[in-house]
Design an enzyme around this catalytic site. Structure first.
Site, PDB file in Angstrom:
ATOM      1  N   GLN A   1       2.101  -5.863  -3.334  1.00 14.88           N
ATOM      2  CA  GLN A   1       2.450  -5.957  -1.912  1.00 14.88           C
ATOM      3  C   GLN A   1       3.780  -5.229  -1.635  1.00 14.88           C
ATOM      4  O   GLN A   1       4.096  -4.294  -2.342  1.00 14.88           O
ATOM      5  CB  GLN A   1       2.520  -7.422  -1.433  1.00 14.88           C
ATOM      6  CG  GLN A   1       1.168  -8.100  -1.355  1.00 14.88           C
ATOM      7  CD  GLN A   1       0.717  -8.672  -2.679  1.00 14.88           C
ATOM      8  OE1 GLN A   1       1.474  -9.315  -3.376  1.00 14.88           O
ATOM      9  NE2 GLN A   1      -0.523  -8.445  -3.043  1.00 14.88           N
TER      10      GLN A   1
ATOM     11  N   ASP B   1       0.813  -1.227   0.000  1.00 18.87           N
ATOM     12  CA  ASP B   1       0.000   0.000   0.000  1.00 18.87           C
ATOM     13  C   ASP B   1       0.844   1.274   0.000  1.00 18.87           C
ATOM     14  O   ASP B   1       0.427   2.290   0.548  1.00 18.87           O
ATOM     15  CB  ASP B   1      -0.965   0.028   1.214  1.00 18.87           C
ATOM     16  CG  ASP B   1      -1.796  -1.222   1.284  1.00 18.87           C
ATOM     17  OD1 ASP B   1      -2.295  -1.659   0.231  1.00 18.87           O
ATOM     18  OD2 ASP B   1      -1.937  -1.791   2.389  1.00 18.87           O
TER      19      ASP B   1
ATOM     20  N   THR C   1      -6.101 -11.479   3.087  1.00 20.42           N
ATOM     21  CA  THR C   1      -7.190 -10.795   2.379  1.00 20.42           C
ATOM     22  C   THR C   1      -8.319 -11.784   2.053  1.00 20.42           C
ATOM     23  O   THR C   1      -9.334 -11.399   1.509  1.00 20.42           O
ATOM     24  CB  THR C   1      -6.671 -10.184   1.065  1.00 20.42           C
ATOM     25  OG1 THR C   1      -6.103 -11.234   0.276  1.00 20.42           O
ATOM     26  CG2 THR C   1      -5.613  -9.125   1.328  1.00 20.42           C
TER      27      THR C   1
ATOM     28  N   LEU D   1       3.921  12.511   1.153  1.00 23.42           N
ATOM     29  CA  LEU D   1       4.635  13.442   2.032  1.00 23.42           C
ATOM     30  C   LEU D   1       3.666  14.506   2.570  1.00 23.42           C
ATOM     31  O   LEU D   1       3.794  14.962   3.695  1.00 23.42           O
ATOM     32  CB  LEU D   1       5.788  14.103   1.256  1.00 23.42           C
ATOM     33  CG  LEU D   1       6.734  14.957   2.094  1.00 23.42           C
ATOM     34  CD1 LEU D   1       7.515  14.109   3.094  1.00 23.42           C
ATOM     35  CD2 LEU D   1       7.723  15.738   1.215  1.00 23.42           C
TER      36      LEU D   1
ATOM     37  N   LYS E   1       0.363   4.536  -8.520  1.00 18.53           N
ATOM     38  CA  LYS E   1       0.614   5.870  -9.070  1.00 18.53           C
ATOM     39  C   LYS E   1       2.013   5.953  -9.691  1.00 18.53           C
ATOM     40  O   LYS E   1       2.188   6.486 -10.789  1.00 18.53           O
ATOM     41  CB  LYS E   1       0.463   6.894  -7.950  1.00 18.53           C
ATOM     42  CG  LYS E   1       0.848   8.289  -8.322  1.00 18.53           C
ATOM     43  CD  LYS E   1       0.425   9.245  -7.244  1.00 18.53           C
ATOM     44  CE  LYS E   1       1.134  10.569  -7.388  1.00 18.53           C
ATOM     45  NZ  LYS E   1       0.586  11.559  -6.467  1.00 18.53           N
TER      46      LYS E   1
ATOM     47  N   LYS F   1       2.241   2.212  -5.133  1.00 17.17           N
ATOM     48  CA  LYS F   1       2.939   1.709  -6.335  1.00 17.17           C
ATOM     49  C   LYS F   1       2.150   1.994  -7.603  1.00 17.17           C
ATOM     50  O   LYS F   1       2.720   2.215  -8.661  1.00 17.17           O
ATOM     51  CB  LYS F   1       3.173   0.194  -6.228  1.00 17.17           C
ATOM     52  CG  LYS F   1       4.183  -0.198  -5.181  1.00 17.17           C
ATOM     53  CD  LYS F   1       4.317  -1.693  -5.074  1.00 17.17           C
ATOM     54  CE  LYS F   1       3.089  -2.387  -4.532  1.00 17.17           C
ATOM     55  NZ  LYS F   1       2.726  -2.048  -3.164  1.00 17.17           N
TER      56      LYS F   1
ATOM     57  N   GLY G   1      -4.270  -4.057  -4.486  1.00 14.54           N
ATOM     58  CA  GLY G   1      -5.231  -3.063  -4.961  1.00 14.54           C
ATOM     59  C   GLY G   1      -4.464  -1.802  -5.264  1.00 14.54           C
ATOM     60  O   GLY G   1      -3.829  -1.233  -4.378  1.00 14.54           O
ATOM     61  N   HIS G   2      -4.439  -1.422  -6.512  1.00 12.66           N
ATOM     62  CA  HIS G   2      -3.717  -0.211  -6.895  1.00 12.66           C
ATOM     63  C   HIS G   2      -4.714   0.888  -7.239  1.00 12.66           C
ATOM     64  O   HIS G   2      -5.580   0.692  -8.082  1.00 12.66           O
ATOM     65  CB  HIS G   2      -2.816  -0.484  -8.101  1.00 12.66           C
ATOM     66  CG  HIS G   2      -1.669  -1.374  -7.772  1.00 12.66           C
ATOM     67  ND1 HIS G   2      -0.849  -1.942  -8.716  1.00 12.66           N
ATOM     68  CD2 HIS G   2      -1.189  -1.777  -6.579  1.00 12.66           C
ATOM     69  CE1 HIS G   2       0.080  -2.661  -8.111  1.00 12.66           C
ATOM     70  NE2 HIS G   2      -0.117  -2.586  -6.823  1.00 12.66           N
ATOM     71  N   THR G   3      -4.578   2.014  -6.557  1.00  5.05           N
ATOM     72  CA  THR G   3      -5.473   3.135  -6.844  1.00  5.05           C
ATOM     73  C   THR G   3      -4.725   4.169  -7.672  1.00  5.05           C
ATOM     74  O   THR G   3      -3.620   4.568  -7.321  1.00  5.05           O
ATOM     75  CB  THR G   3      -5.931   3.789  -5.524  1.00  5.05           C
ATOM     76  OG1 THR G   3      -6.484   2.771  -4.703  1.00  5.05           O
ATOM     77  CG2 THR G   3      -6.981   4.856  -5.766  1.00  5.05           C
TER      78      THR G   3
HETATM   79  P1  IMP Z   1      -2.680 -12.718   1.603  1.00  8.69           P
HETATM   80  O1  IMP Z   1      -1.720 -12.167   0.621  1.00  8.69           O
HETATM   81  O2  IMP Z   1      -4.117 -12.446   1.281  1.00  8.69           O
HETATM   82  O3  IMP Z   1      -2.430 -14.174   1.893  1.00  8.69           O
HETATM   83  O4  IMP Z   1      -2.426 -11.975   3.004  1.00  8.69           O
HETATM   84  C1  IMP Z   1      -1.223 -12.132   3.745  1.00  8.69           C
HETATM   85  C2  IMP Z   1      -0.813 -10.830   4.401  1.00  8.69           C
HETATM   86  O5  IMP Z   1      -0.414  -9.911   3.398  1.00  8.69           O
HETATM   87  C3  IMP Z   1      -1.927 -10.140   5.187  1.00  8.69           C
HETATM   88  O6  IMP Z   1      -1.356  -9.484   6.294  1.00  8.69           O
HETATM   89  C4  IMP Z   1      -2.457  -9.130   4.210  1.00  8.69           C
HETATM   90  O7  IMP Z   1      -3.079  -8.038   4.857  1.00  8.69           O
HETATM   91  C5  IMP Z   1      -1.188  -8.707   3.511  1.00  8.69           C
HETATM   92  N1  IMP Z   1      -1.405  -8.213   2.149  1.00  8.69           N
HETATM   93  C6  IMP Z   1      -1.673  -8.925   1.039  1.00  8.69           C
HETATM   94  N2  IMP Z   1      -1.789  -8.136  -0.024  1.00  8.69           N
HETATM   95  C7  IMP Z   1      -1.561  -6.888   0.403  1.00  8.69           C
HETATM   96  C8  IMP Z   1      -1.511  -5.612  -0.258  1.00  8.69           C
HETATM   97  O8  IMP Z   1      -1.677  -5.486  -1.472  1.00  8.69           O
HETATM   98  N3  IMP Z   1      -1.240  -4.557   0.543  1.00  8.69           N
HETATM   99  C9  IMP Z   1      -1.006  -4.670   1.872  1.00  8.69           C
HETATM  100  N4  IMP Z   1      -1.044  -5.831   2.517  1.00  8.69           N
HETATM  101  C10 IMP Z   1      -1.314  -6.929   1.793  1.00  8.69           C
END
Ligand code: IMP
Length: 483
Positions: free
Chosen positions: A223, A13, A128, A331, A18, A16, A40-42
């Site tokens: 991630q 989060d 997730t 920032l 942008k 990335k 999830g990319h916004t």
């Molecule tokens: P999973 O990838 O759904 O198996 O989740 C494993 C861990 O990675 C959890 O703590 C999720 O919240 C975290 N996670 C997975 N994808 C993201 C992401 O895109 N952003 C932030 N945390 C993520």
């Protein structure tokens, strides 16, 4: 100068989407290499907001080859819905290609993800629940089903049969008769196959062709480094490798194809899900930062945990990825503090202080951030477009960050829109929109990410705490000069 990788340098989060969107402008192809719709990319463009989970951000640039690589795990329902959504909004998806070797998330992967978390109870990871872990587990167990299998009914059925029985057994404690109907599942997935057929191909060869022709290929990570299954805060991690090296495996290229590696880091830190977080902030201050930064998950809507900038972790991420440039996002969100804390070491059990990211889970769980305080600022940064527009305290903050980590700051985000950025001198200055990712970005000129990064590497002292403190005291140098 063909390959640029963009990775998250924290716990995901970081923004990335942008950064990729900006770099994609000058790339010929954009390739997603790991993860799935847990991401999830916004992207905010021209007043419109786009939320992408599987499709690379490059899709918003008409005509660019956009690839979902073999390292990605794909829920075909999510993918087809995302494609429909883009088409409805007039986005041309003709240039999208999907690796025939990418693995499919199946209905039982979602069930297993839910069941696994339920079984862990208080110890749960906070996934997730998109079936990511169980899908990668099947890939490693060689029970996975791939995109190419959607195109052959007989093979698809055989593979589902082979995978199904062990899943029924695993799910039995949670559901007497888990709804795993072979026929219905096969039919549903064949329909996806028909819909996606035209897009499924040997994407590795497509990427090789682009690279061999000297074209620019942007590899888009999902991630963040600290969620890496090997190098992150295991077991509170995702089930893939979000580090830069993974671009090679997840797209099918070699390390020599990669020329620049951009790490995206927020000016503070957030994390969703459980797991250690040495600089976490509690109480009203965390609520304030969360609200100011809109720190709610794009994928799950969960509120994110927030913390001060953790430079110990960021330096670790910089080394793991051999970052050549930092993109610092949000920032502007810090514009309301008189003093800002930055973590430069950890204190562990028995009051031991250490400066490296601990490899041992127990040490990490006990680690508490130790801070230096830097001057804050209250000015609104959203209209700043050059480094000199920034208040001196904000410049100092960036400089401290860059020197501690030993990587130049190339890009700074000061608002959600794609124009709300500052290209620093290291990022090519205000010419960057046309220069980043060109020969200039790879060369030996001073001020390019690469040149600055090698300068940083040559001067290891720059990464030391002492140098960082000294730098903080200095008013004049820009982040670009930091390396
Ligand atoms: P999973 O990838 O759904 O198996 O989740 C494993 C861990 O990675 C959890 O703590 C999720 O919240 C975290 N996670 C997975 N994808 C993201 C992401 O895109 N952003 C932030 N945390 C993520």
């Amino acid at each position: 100068m063909p390959g640029i990788v963009v990775v998250g340098a924290q716990w995901g989060d970081e923004g990335k989407g942008k950064v990729t969107d900006l770099l994609a402008e000058r790339a010929d192809a954009v390739v997603r290499f790991q993860g799935g719709n847990n991401a999830g990319h916004t992207i905010v463009r021209g007043g419109e907001t786009w939320k992408l989970h599987l499709i690379p951000s490059g899709i918003l640039h008409p005509g660019k080859l956009c690839v979902i690589g073999n390292g990605v795990v794909i829920d075909p329902k999510v993918l087809t819905d995302e494609l429909d959504g883009l088409r409805e909004r007039g986005v041309d998806i003709d240039a999208l290609r999907i690796s025939a070797n990418a693995h499919l998330i199946m209905p039982y992967h979602l069930m297993l993800d839910h069941a696994g978390e339920a079984r862990l109870g208080k110890l749960q990871i906070g996934t997730t629940r998109r079936g990511i872990g169980p899908c990668y587990a099947d890939k490693a167990a060689r029970l996975g089903i791939r995109m190419q299998d959607l195109l052959d009914e007989k093979i698809l059925k055989q593979k589902i049969v082979a995978a199904l029985e062990p899943k029924r057994l695993s799910l039995r404690p949670y559901a007497k008769d888990p709804a795993l109907d072979l026929q219905a599942m096969t039919e549903e997935y064949l329909v996806y196959g028909h819909r996606l057929q035209r897009l499924i191909t040997d994407t590795t060869r497509l990427v090789h062709e682009r690279l061999d022709a000297g074209q620019k290929v942007l590899f888009e990570g999902a991630q963040g480094t600290l969620l890496d299954i090997d190098h992150g805060t295991y077991p509170f991690v995702t089930s893939s490798n979000p580090v830069a090296a993974s671009a090679c495996i997840g797209a099918g290229v070699g390390p020599k194809d990669i020329d620049e590696i951009w790490g995206v880091a927020k000016a503070y830190v957030t994390r969703v899900g459980a797991g250690p977080f040495p600089t976490e902030i509690d109480g009203p201050l965390s609520d304030e930062l969360r609200e100011r930064g809109g720190e709610y998950g794009t994928t799950t809507g969960r509120s994110r945990r927030v913390g001060w900038l953790d430079l110990v972790a960021l330096r670790y991420a910089a080394r793991l990825n051999t970052l050549t440039a930092l993109a610092v996002t949000k920032l502007d969100v810090l514009s309301s503090f008189d003093r800002l804390k930055v973590c430069t070491s950890y204190r562990g059990a028995e009051e031991v202080e250490f400066e490296h990211f601990p490899y041992h889970q127990t040490m990490l769980h006990h680690a508490v951030g130790q801070y230096e305080e830097l001057p804050g600022w209250r000015e609104d940064l959203s209209e700043c477009r050059t480094e000199s527009d920034l208040p001196s305290a904000a410049r100092e903050y960036l400089q401290f960050m860059s020197q501690f980590v030993g990587v130049p700051v190339a890009l700074v985000g000061v608002g959600p829109g794609r124009d709300a950025v500052i290209w620093t001198e290291a990022g090519g200055g205000d010419q960057a929109g046309t220069e980043v990712g060109t020969e200039r970005g790879t060369g030996t000129e001073c001020g390019t990410p690469r040149a600055a990064a090698s300068k940083a590497a040559a001067s290891k002292a720059a990464a030391s705490k002492a140098a960082a403190s000294k730098a903080a005291a200095s008013q004049s140098a820009t982040p670009a000069a930091a390396g």
